[in-house]
Design a protein around this motif. Structure first.
Motif, PDB file in Angstrom:
ATOM      1  N   HIS A 173      -4.831   4.035  -4.651  1.00  0.00           N
ATOM      2  CA  HIS A 173      -3.866   3.077  -4.118  1.00  0.00           C
ATOM      3  C   HIS A 173      -2.430   3.465  -4.427  1.00  0.00           C
ATOM      4  O   HIS A 173      -2.100   3.901  -5.533  1.00  0.00           O
ATOM      5  N   LEU A 174      -1.579   3.284  -3.420  1.00  0.00           N
ATOM      6  CA  LEU A 174      -0.127   3.350  -3.615  1.00  0.00           C
ATOM      7  C   LEU A 174       0.345   2.013  -4.145  1.00  0.00           C
ATOM      8  O   LEU A 174      -0.078   0.948  -3.657  1.00  0.00           O
ATOM      9  N   ALA A 175       1.220   2.032  -5.129  1.00  0.00           N
ATOM     10  CA  ALA A 175       1.806   0.791  -5.622  1.00  0.00           C
ATOM     11  C   ALA A 175       2.751   0.230  -4.555  1.00  0.00           C
ATOM     12  O   ALA A 175       3.235   0.968  -3.693  1.00  0.00           O
ATOM     13  N   PRO A 176       3.034  -1.070  -4.595  1.00  0.00           N
ATOM     14  CA  PRO A 176       3.955  -1.655  -3.610  1.00  0.00           C
ATOM     15  C   PRO A 176       5.368  -1.102  -3.774  1.00  0.00           C
ATOM     16  O   PRO A 176       5.695  -0.449  -4.760  1.00  0.00           O
ATOM     17  N   GLU A 177       6.212  -1.381  -2.789  1.00  0.00           N
ATOM     18  CA  GLU A 177       7.611  -1.004  -2.882  1.00  0.00           C
ATOM     19  C   GLU A 177       8.230  -1.651  -4.117  1.00  0.00           C
ATOM     20  O   GLU A 177       7.847  -2.741  -4.528  1.00  0.00           O
ATOM     21  N   ALA A 178       9.176  -0.943  -4.723  1.00  0.00           N
ATOM     22  CA  ALA A 178       9.819  -1.443  -5.937  1.00  0.00           C
ATOM     23  C   ALA A 178      11.324  -1.536  -5.719  1.00  0.00           C
ATOM     24  O   ALA A 178      11.976  -0.521  -5.453  1.00  0.00           O
ATOM     25  N   ASP A 179      11.872  -2.760  -5.814  1.00  0.00           N
ATOM     26  CA  ASP A 179      13.322  -2.968  -5.717  1.00  0.00           C
ATOM     27  C   ASP A 179      13.917  -2.331  -4.472  1.00  0.00           C
ATOM     28  O   ASP A 179      14.983  -1.717  -4.503  1.00  0.00           O
ATOM     29  N   GLY A 180      13.193  -2.441  -3.346  1.00  0.00           N
ATOM     30  CA  GLY A 180      13.704  -1.906  -2.100  1.00  0.00           C
ATOM     31  C   GLY A 180      13.435  -0.434  -1.888  1.00  0.00           C
ATOM     32  O   GLY A 180      13.706   0.094  -0.814  1.00  0.00           O
ATOM     33  N   ARG A 181      12.934   0.245  -2.901  1.00  0.00           N
ATOM     34  CA  ARG A 181      12.618   1.667  -2.748  1.00  0.00           C
ATOM     35  C   ARG A 181      11.254   1.808  -2.077  1.00  0.00           C
ATOM     36  O   ARG A 181      10.344   1.027  -2.342  1.00  0.00           O
TER      37      ARG A 181
END
Length: 238
Positions: free
Chosen positions: A161-169
């Motif tokens: 799994h890819l982690a979710p987007e972080a702080d708009g990145r």
């Protein structure tokens, strides 16, 4: 260690997300194998900051071998990834970067990009073999910072799994290539092939908790080094 990744929480190597059952962990001993085909050598140059740079690359398509890739917040798996192979000076181990455009929604197919950075001598050899018809299929195995659902160690095929987007990145992952090989197209045109040199996934897991903890610390240090190498590579390419 406790850090926040947007709405995700990472504590002692376990990631949890609101509204998502269970936790996710990184398995440092489980490599992810890829198969790639449709390889095409691309020549060219680009200008950055008024300086001419070589933009030679190899493009194609890659797919997980006996595994799947998905976003934690999007259940659909990615089966076909765009692949770009670039060179960098030196002889460091090849690196892989997986990235998803910011704000991407839904299925990952045709959106998840794989970038393989290989040392110049290896890139030159692969490109020449590709031109000569000796590199129709490529296989490589990578240890990554992708996430596996906790308690699903025996899941087949495994889902990374890819982690979710972080702080708009945008959602990203990276890894270190453990093996890479290529071979000509099958005379019959069969695109199926096995990842040569794939590490044995059935090797016995260490049971010593101290040794396991030390290995996880070593993995964290390696991740920091990989990030530093990527930063140096980006600076060099500029």
């Amino acid at each position: 260690m406790n850090e926040r990744t947007n709405s995700a929480s990472i504590v002692d190597g376990r990631m949890t997300l609101p509204g998502v059952a269970g936790a996710f962990v990184q398995d440092v001993a489980r490599p992810l194998a890829f198969m790639a085909d449709g390889l095409v050598a691309v020549s060219g140059h680009d200008w950055r900051d008024g300086v001419l740079h070589d933009a030679a690359r190899i493009e194609g398509h890659a797919r997980p071998d006996r595994a799947r890739i998905a976003r934690i917040d999007q259940p659909e798996p990615a089966q076909d990834l765009s692949l770009t192979i670039r060179s960098f000076p030196g002889e460091s181990a090849p690196l892989l970067r997986l990235s998803l455009p910011a704000g991407a929604q839904g299925d990952l197919d045709d959106r998840l990009a794989a970038e393989l950075f290989v040392p110049q001598p290896l890139f030159a050899a692969l490109r020449q073999d590709l031109i000569d018809g000796r590199a129709g299929h490529l296989s490589f195995a990578v240890t990554t910072n992708l996430w596996l659902r906790e308690g699903n160690a025996d899941e087949e095929p495994p889902v990374f799994h890819l982690a979710p987007e972080a702080d708009g990145r945008p959602a990203q992952a990276h890894g270190r290539v453990q093996s890479i090989s290529w071979r000509p197209l099958d005379p019959a045109g069969d695109p199926a092939f096995l990842a040569s040199g794939q590490p044995d996934q059935e090797a016995e897991e260490p049971e010593d908790p101290v040794a396991e903890q030390l290995r996880r610390i070593n993995w964290s240090l390696k991740q920091v080094l990989i990030i530093l190498v990527f930063l140096m590579l980006i600076i060099a390419l500029k």
